[in-house]
Design an enzyme around this catalytic site. Sequence first.
Site, PDB file in Angstrom:
ATOM      1  N   ILE A  82       0.811  -1.205   0.000  1.00 45.27           N
ATOM      2  CA  ILE A  82       0.000   0.000   0.000  1.00 45.27           C
ATOM      3  C   ILE A  82       0.846   1.256   0.000  1.00 45.27           C
ATOM      4  O   ILE A  82       0.310   2.358   0.047  1.00 45.27           O
ATOM      5  CB  ILE A  82      -0.957   0.027   1.215  1.00 45.27           C
ATOM      6  CG1 ILE A  82      -0.180  -0.120   2.520  1.00 45.27           C
ATOM      7  CG2 ILE A  82      -2.003  -1.049   1.093  1.00 45.27           C
ATOM      8  CD1 ILE A  82      -1.052  -0.088   3.755  1.00 45.27           C
ATOM      9  N   GLY A  85       8.543   3.511  -1.375  1.00 43.27           N
ATOM     10  CA  GLY A  85       9.464   4.630  -1.290  1.00 43.27           C
ATOM     11  C   GLY A  85      10.896   4.189  -1.518  1.00 43.27           C
ATOM     12  O   GLY A  85      11.183   3.011  -1.727  1.00 43.27           O
ATOM     13  N   LYS A 105       5.695  -1.800   8.038  1.00 39.16           N
ATOM     14  CA  LYS A 105       6.640  -0.981   7.296  1.00 39.16           C
ATOM     15  C   LYS A 105       7.975  -1.703   7.245  1.00 39.16           C
ATOM     16  O   LYS A 105       8.519  -2.096   8.278  1.00 39.16           O
ATOM     17  CB  LYS A 105       6.786   0.386   7.974  1.00 39.16           C
ATOM     18  CG  LYS A 105       7.434   1.442   7.102  1.00 39.16           C
ATOM     19  CD  LYS A 105       7.348   2.810   7.773  1.00 39.16           C
ATOM     20  CE  LYS A 105       7.894   3.899   6.873  1.00 39.16           C
ATOM     21  NZ  LYS A 105       7.793   5.229   7.526  1.00 39.16           N
ATOM     22  N   ASP A 195       6.857  18.139   8.977  1.00 39.93           N
ATOM     23  CA  ASP A 195       6.246  17.687   7.723  1.00 39.93           C
ATOM     24  C   ASP A 195       4.727  17.636   7.891  1.00 39.93           C
ATOM     25  O   ASP A 195       4.090  16.597   7.673  1.00 39.93           O
ATOM     26  CB  ASP A 195       6.796  16.318   7.315  1.00 39.93           C
ATOM     27  CG  ASP A 195       6.441  15.974   5.873  1.00 39.93           C
ATOM     28  OD1 ASP A 195       6.077  16.887   5.119  1.00 39.93           O
ATOM     29  OD2 ASP A 195       6.519  14.787   5.508  1.00 39.93           O
TER      30      ASP A 195
END
Length: 484
Positions: A82, A85, A105, A195
């Site tokens: 999903i 990177g 992750k 961020d």
Amino acid sequence: MAEPEPEEGRAKDERRWQGRSDAHQSKPQVRKERRHPPQPNQPHGGLPHDDRRFMETRSCTEAEQSLPEIIVAGKYRLLKRIGNGSFGELFQAESLKYHEKVAIKLESSTVKYPLLPREARIYGILQGGLGIPHVRHFATEGAYNVMVMDLLGPTLEDLLNLCSRSFSMKTTLVLADQILARVELLHRKCFIHRDIKPDNFLMGLNRHQTQVYMIDFGLAKKFYSLRSQKHIGYTENRDLVGTARYASVRAHYAEQSRRDDLESVGYLLLYFQRGRLPWQGIRAQSQAQKYEKIAEYKSNIPLQQLCSGLPIEFFMYLKYCRKLHFAEKPDYVYLQQLFKVLFRNQYKLADFLFDWVVLKRGSEEQQAEQKGTERGRGGKRHRLVQKERHRSKDKGRNCYTQRDRKKSGENLPEIEPNECTNEVAPNEDQPRKKNDKACSCSYHLQKMRLQDRDKMAPLMTERRILAEEQEQEQPESHQMPPCL
């Protein structure tokens, strides 16, 4: 040796730029972006936009790649990818025993500057806070650093697309209250996010579907040391860390602090109301020039113009954030009260009915109405069919139908124009003709049985009486006297 900062050694990070000497000083050119139609919410669940700063458009061959054949922590099996990177990938997984959905992750353990262990430590520090996903497991297993965490719902960016690129004032104010609470929690733990953007705020699932979660602490930095009781120092000539669209004015050239996170939240709220920010679509020859023009546009545009058409609380919020000093502690209560008072003044009901919830309920009610209409049509058709069947049964109860006459070879009677054609009810006793055939329906069969029983009843009575008289008239049998 001190741990390197997360932005060091990452030359390929798209959100960082080097040098500003060749930047043009002219007014930036802004082009109008094409607004794409909102896409429906994809049933992704989890953290679909985590690490989107590194994501690229994947080709079909990349999408068809097989998943890593590993069982994380001995009990989690990967289901689908999903997120993708340059330093990590995000997967949806489920437990082998209870089939519970989680997010995993993965990061290669051979990278020079691993970021996942540092992010897992920050999650551990924030553990138990409201709106922080729970990390269930972190370890290095084989060729991967793995982190198992709760599966969350859609991002605010996805929900904005679902709601036609604009939230109502009620939804924006409720989101503002929760987002400010998450940022305050992070600042109390001596970290700044650096961020702030819609992709890093997700809604929960099931009973937590009205709760906002904050994720992606890969660029988070510690701004205050509890051991030395010192705040980090202010420095300029720093590269941009974060997303240029939502970054504060000072984040383009100086070190960031708490005030920069709060200013980014202000831009985020403007984005929710209007669907875009005025510095989106700036053209430049290079990434560095583009970031320089965005910073110049942000610093030159007046706040009154930036917040035009919105309540004055938005202007007061951004004005307060820009006047804060570098190491000054923000007044979080004042900032939250700005939007809470605005919420009360507009007589909004705190029922957590977000725009996407109302939209979903409306579509469900419309589908229910359509199904009800189809069901009603089908019921009416069914009633008509049943009525025809009953009518045909009533016609079949006639003793002497045309079909029976055809079978018997008799001629059909001619009906005179003035003759009454009404059918006689089956319960009315009518004399049957000599040559008529008896009807075989259950009604007339039962009627014939009753008539036969009535005819046989007197005969049976006579037989019983005659038998009794014969028994009485019969002489008694001669009995021999007993032996003496």
